[in-house]
Design a protein around this motif. Structure first.
Motif, PDB file in Angstrom:
ATOM      1  N   ARG A  38     -19.082 -86.979  -0.636  1.00 34.45           N
ATOM      2  CA  ARG A  38     -19.025 -88.236  -1.378  1.00 34.45           C
ATOM      3  C   ARG A  38     -18.669 -88.025  -2.849  1.00 34.45           C
ATOM      4  NH1 ARG A  38     -23.420 -88.637  -4.470  1.00 34.45           N
ATOM      5  NH2 ARG A  38     -25.246 -87.394  -3.933  1.00 34.45           N
ATOM      6  N   ARG A  39     -19.037 -86.875  -3.427  1.00 29.88           N
ATOM      7  CA  ARG A  39     -18.703 -86.603  -4.825  1.00 29.88           C
ATOM      8  C   ARG A  39     -17.198 -86.366  -4.979  1.00 29.88           C
ATOM      9  NH1 ARG A  39     -22.116 -81.424  -6.042  1.00 29.88           N
ATOM     10  NH2 ARG A  39     -21.225 -80.984  -3.991  1.00 29.88           N
ATOM     11  N   GLU A  40     -16.653 -86.839  -6.084  1.00 32.33           N
ATOM     12  CA  GLU A  40     -15.232 -86.661  -6.349  1.00 32.33           C
ATOM     13  C   GLU A  40     -14.907 -85.215  -6.733  1.00 32.33           C
ATOM     14  OE1 GLU A  40     -12.772 -88.735  -6.045  1.00 32.33           O
ATOM     15  OE2 GLU A  40     -13.784 -90.674  -5.762  1.00 32.33           O
ATOM     16  N   ASP A  41     -15.860 -84.559  -7.410  1.00 34.50           N
ATOM     17  CA  ASP A  41     -15.605 -83.224  -7.925  1.00 34.50           C
ATOM     18  C   ASP A  41     -16.735 -82.280  -7.535  1.00 34.50           C
ATOM     19  OD1 ASP A  41     -13.196 -83.847  -9.570  1.00 34.50           O
ATOM     20  OD2 ASP A  41     -14.639 -85.117 -10.639  1.00 34.50           O
ATOM     21  N   ARG A  42     -16.452 -81.018  -7.625  1.00 34.40           N
ATOM     22  CA  ARG A  42     -17.450 -79.985  -7.389  1.00 34.40           C
ATOM     23  C   ARG A  42     -18.547 -80.085  -8.449  1.00 34.40           C
ATOM     24  NH1 ARG A  42     -14.347 -75.821  -8.253  1.00 34.40           N
ATOM     25  NH2 ARG A  42     -13.166 -76.101  -6.327  1.00 34.40           N
ATOM     26  N   THR A  43     -19.745 -79.642  -8.131  1.00 35.06           N
ATOM     27  CA  THR A  43     -20.858 -79.673  -9.076  1.00 35.06           C
ATOM     28  C   THR A  43     -20.476 -78.970 -10.369  1.00 35.06           C
ATOM     29  OG1 THR A  43     -22.516 -79.713  -7.324  1.00 35.06           O
ATOM     30  CG2 THR A  43     -23.232 -78.924  -9.463  1.00 35.06           C
ATOM     31  N   ARG A  44     -20.687 -79.653 -11.493  1.00 35.61           N
ATOM     32  CA  ARG A  44     -20.382 -79.060 -12.793  1.00 35.61           C
ATOM     33  C   ARG A  44     -21.633 -78.524 -13.475  1.00 35.61           C
ATOM     34  NH1 ARG A  44     -16.327 -84.000 -14.357  1.00 35.61           N
ATOM     35  NH2 ARG A  44     -14.491 -83.241 -13.254  1.00 35.61           N
ATOM     36  N   GLU A  45     -22.793 -79.017 -13.066  1.00 36.96           N
ATOM     37  CA  GLU A  45     -24.039 -78.532 -13.646  1.00 36.96           C
ATOM     38  C   GLU A  45     -24.450 -77.219 -12.976  1.00 36.96           C
ATOM     39  OE1 GLU A  45     -23.946 -81.468 -12.006  1.00 36.96           O
ATOM     40  OE2 GLU A  45     -23.844 -82.981 -13.583  1.00 36.96           O
ATOM     41  N   SER A  46     -25.357 -76.508 -13.627  1.00 33.10           N
ATOM     42  CA  SER A  46     -25.804 -75.224 -13.077  1.00 33.10           C
ATOM     43  C   SER A  46     -26.655 -75.418 -11.827  1.00 33.10           C
ATOM     44  CB  SER A  46     -26.609 -74.454 -14.133  1.00 33.10           C
ATOM     45  OG  SER A  46     -27.723 -75.225 -14.543  1.00 33.10           O
ATOM     46  N   ARG A  47     -27.512 -76.433 -11.813  1.00 30.40           N
ATOM     47  CA  ARG A  47     -28.370 -76.776 -10.681  1.00 30.40           C
ATOM     48  C   ARG A  47     -29.038 -75.537 -10.079  1.00 30.40           C
ATOM     49  NH1 ARG A  47     -28.360 -82.043  -9.354  1.00 30.40           N
ATOM     50  NH2 ARG A  47     -26.745 -83.310 -10.354  1.00 30.40           N
ATOM     51  N   ALA A  48     -28.898 -75.318  -8.758  1.00 29.66           N
ATOM     52  CA  ALA A  48     -29.508 -74.136  -8.138  1.00 29.66           C
ATOM     53  C   ALA A  48     -28.723 -72.903  -8.574  1.00 29.66           C
ATOM     54  CB  ALA A  48     -29.497 -74.274  -6.619  1.00 29.66           C
ATOM     55  N   LEU A  49     -29.404 -71.922  -9.159  1.00 32.94           N
ATOM     56  CA  LEU A  49     -28.663 -70.875  -9.852  1.00 32.94           C
ATOM     57  C   LEU A  49     -29.022 -69.455  -9.452  1.00 32.94           C
ATOM     58  CD1 LEU A  49     -30.048 -70.557 -13.507  1.00 32.94           C
ATOM     59  CD2 LEU A  49     -31.336 -71.467 -11.599  1.00 32.94           C
ATOM     60  N   GLY A  50     -29.973 -69.243  -8.545  1.00 28.25           N
ATOM     61  CA  GLY A  50     -30.403 -67.891  -8.229  1.00 28.25           C
ATOM     62  C   GLY A  50     -30.154 -67.508  -6.785  1.00 28.25           C
ATOM     63  N   LEU A  51     -29.415 -66.413  -6.573  1.00 27.48           N
ATOM     64  CA  LEU A  51     -29.180 -65.882  -5.233  1.00 27.48           C
ATOM     65  C   LEU A  51     -30.046 -64.645  -5.035  1.00 27.48           C
ATOM     66  CD1 LEU A  51     -25.279 -66.178  -5.173  1.00 27.48           C
ATOM     67  CD2 LEU A  51     -26.928 -67.736  -4.118  1.00 27.48           C
TER      68      LEU A  51
END
Length: 499
Positions: A38-51
C-alpha cells in the motif's frame, strides 16, 4: 469493480522485510510471485534496525550478508547499566557474533533487489482491501488511486503487519495485551557522548536503549513510566527532557532524523494458516521491542515458509508440509513474547522486588559463563531449534538444530555450508564416497546438493555424524551414522524433501 486473472502462483501482501524475503525464496523455487504494498515508497525511516546473528546467517545462505555488512555498524557487546552488566555476543559460535545495525529501509532495498532480480513483481501504492477463498483459488480485492479490481492466485500470504487484512479475512484472533505505557523513539545526534555503542540504561523512572548507527546518529528508544499517552508528534524538546530525566544529565540531542511514539503490545494470532491463506511476521505476532526481535522473527518466518510453500506450489510436496510452518515458528514467537514480556515488566517496574530481581538477574546472566551463553544464544537466535522435527525421525539430538557454517573437505577445496545452501535446496553431507543415499530424483533436479568429505576443524558435535541432511533454511533434517542412513534418511526425505 473489474476482474483480472493474473498468472501468479502466490500473491504476497506487504513489501516489508518479511514479504520481500519470502518473495525471494519463492522466486528461487520457481514460483511466480507478486508483492503488493500500500505504501508508495520503501520505508525511509530507520524503524527496525538490528539484525541478530541467526538472521545474518540466513542472509549469508542467500549471498546477502556481505552487502548488509558493507552498509551496517556491527556491535558485538550490549551493556546494561545494572551493575555494569555486559553481554558479549562475539563469544557466539558464529561468524556473526554481533548485533548488525542497519536502517530498515536499507534492509528492504537489499531484499527487494534480490526479489526483483529473480523476477518478482513488486507493486507499490496497491492496497489489498479484501480477500476470499474459493476452492483452489484466492480472490484478492486490490485498490490503487481510487481504482478497485480483483485478482486471483493459488495462494495468498499476509505479511501486512499488525493490522493485517489477510489475518482478518482468515478469521484468526489476535489475542494479547497492550502495555500501560508507551515508547518514544528518536534518531538524533548526541552532544553528550556515550561510552558504549549499545547501552540499556535502567532506572526507577523507566529505561532507555541507546544504539549507535556508526555515522554520528543514535537511536534512542525510551520508556518513561510516568509519561501519559499523547497523540501529539514527538518534539526535540520532549526528547531532551525525557533523556535528561532518565540519564540524570542533559544528553543534548539534536538534528532528529525520525521520531515516533507508539503503544507496546504483545499479541499472537490464533492460527497462521486457513486453507490457501497464510500469515507471517507482524501479521502473526507482535511483542515488546526490548531485545529487537521483531524484524528477525519476520525474516526467519519467511525463510521457514519460503521453501515449504515453494515445494507445495511446485508439486513436490503435499500441503501438509505447510502445517510445520506454524508448528515450528509459533513456538519460537511464543517464546519471544514470553521472555520480552517478563523483561519489559521487570525493567520498567518501580517496585522494590522488581528492582532487586532485575539487578540479580542481570548480574547472573552476564557473569556466569553458562548462563551468559544461554542468554546471548537465545537473543541472537543461534539457540533456536525445532523439536517437532526430532520427534519425526529421532536419529540424533542434532536433528532440528541450526547447522553452523561448517567447512567440508572433499576432493577439491573445502566447501562452506552456507555457500552450498545458496541454490535454495537441501544439502547432504556424506563422509564416504559410496553409493548415493537418497533417491536419484532428489539429486537429479537440483533440489539437493551432495557434498562428500569430512568436516574440517573442531565443530563440536558436528564432527560425529557420518551423514547430515540440511534443510534449505539451514536446519538439520537428519543426522546419524551411514549404517542407519538408508532407512531413516528415507523417512526424513519423505517428510521434508519429497512428500
Amino acid at each position: 469493480m473489474s476482474t483480472k486473472t493474473v498468472a501468479y502462483d502466490v500473491i504476497i501482501a506487504g513489501a516489508g522485510p518479511t514479504g520481500l524475503m519470502l518473495a525471494g525464496e519463492l522466486a528461487m523455487a520457481g514460483v511466480r510471485c507478486r508483492v503488493v504494498e500500500r505504501r508508495e515508497d520503501r520505508t525511509r525511516e530507520s524503524r527496525a534496525l538490528g539484525l541478530h546473528g541467526r538472521t545474518m546467517e540466513v542472509l549469508n545462505m542467500r549471498g546477502l550478508a556481505e552487502e548488509v555488512l558493507a552498509r551496517a555498524n556491527p556491535i558485538p557487546q550490549v551493556r546494561v547499566s545494572l551493575g555494569h552488566s555486559l553481554f558479549d555476543m562475539s563469544r557466539l559460535a558464529t561468524d556473526y557474533g554481533q548485533l548488525t545495525i542497519i536502517p530498515q529501509g536499507e534492509t528492504e532495498e537489499i531484499l527487494e533487489k534480490r526479489a526483483t532480480d529473480l523476477g518478482v513483481a513488486v507493486d507499490r501504492g496497491v492496497a489489498l482491501t479484501g480477500c476470499r477463498q474459493n476452492g483452489p483459488v484466492v480472490h484478492c480485492t486490490l485498490e490503487q488511486n481510487g481504482k478497485v479490481w480483483e485478482e486471483s492466485a493459488s495462494w495468498l500470504v499476509g505479511c501486512d503487519g499488525s493490522r493485517s487484512r489477510v489475518r482478518e479475512a482468515m478469521g484468526a484472533e489476535f489475542t494479547g495485551a497492550t502495555y500501560p505505557y508507551t515508547i518514544i523513539v528518536a534518531d538524533v545526534r548526541l552532544g553528550t557522548p556515550l561510552d558504549d555503542q549499545l547501552l540499556i540504561r535502567v532506572g526507577r523512572a523507566g529505561l532507555v536503549v541507546a544504539t549507535d548507527f556508526g555515522n554520528g546518529w543514535y537511536r534512542m528508544g525510551v520508556i518513561d513510566r510516568d509519561k501519559p499517552w499523547s497523540d501529539e508528534p514527538v518534539t526535540l524538546d520532549e526528547v531532551e527532557r525525557t533523556l535528561a530525566k532518565l540519564f540524570g544529565r542533559n544528553m543534548r540531542p539534536s538534528e532528529p532524523l525520525w521520531t515516533s511514539r507508539f503503544h507496546i503490545q504483545e499479541r499472537q494470532a490464533s492460527f497462521y494458516r486457513q486453507g490457501r491463506m497464510l500469515i507471517a511476521g507482524d501479521a502473526a505476532h507482535v511483542h515488546s521491542p526490548l531485545g529487537g526481535q521483531g524484524l528477525n522473527l519476520g525474516i526467519q518466518d519467511a525463510m521457514n515458509l519460503g521453501w515449504k510453500l515453494g515445494a507445495v506450489v511446485g508439486g513436490r510436496a503435499s500441503d501438509d508440509l505447510l502445517d510445520t510452518f506454524e508448528l515450528e515458528r509459533r513456538r519460537v514467537s511464543q517464546g519471544v513474547i514470553k521472555v520480552t514480556d517478563i523483561a519489559t515488566r521487570m525493567m520498567t517496574s518501580d517496585r522494590l522486588p522488581a528492582r532487586i530481581a532485575r539487578r540479580t538477574v542481570m548480574s547472573v546472566a552476564s557473569r556466569i559463563p553458562a548462563t551468559h551463553r544461554t542468554a546471548v544464544g537465545h537473543l541472537s537466535g543461534i539457540a533456536t531449534r525445532y523439536p517437532t522435527m526430532a520427534s519425526a525421525v529421532g536419529a540424533s539430538p542434532l536433528t532440528g538444530t541450526r547447522v553452523p557454517d561448517l567447512r567440508v573437505a572433499g576432493h577439491g577445496a573445502p566447501v562452506r555450508i552456507h555457500e552450498a545452501l545458496r541454490h535454495g535446496g537441501f544439502v547432504l553431507i556424506d563422509r564416504e564416497d559410496g553409493a548415493p543415499l537418497l533417491p536419484a530424483v532428489a539429486e537429479g533436479d537440483g533440489r539437493l546438493v551432495r557434498i562428500g568429505g569430512r568436516i574440517v576443524a573442531d565443530s563440536g558435535p558436528w564432527n560425529k555424524p557420518e551423514v547430515v541432511l540440511i534443510r534449505p533454511d539451514g536446519y538439520c533434517a537428519w543426522a546419524g551414522p551411514r549404517a542407519r542412513a538408508r532407512q531413516e534418511l528415507a523417512l526424513a526425505c519423505r517428510r521434508w524433501v519429497q512428500s
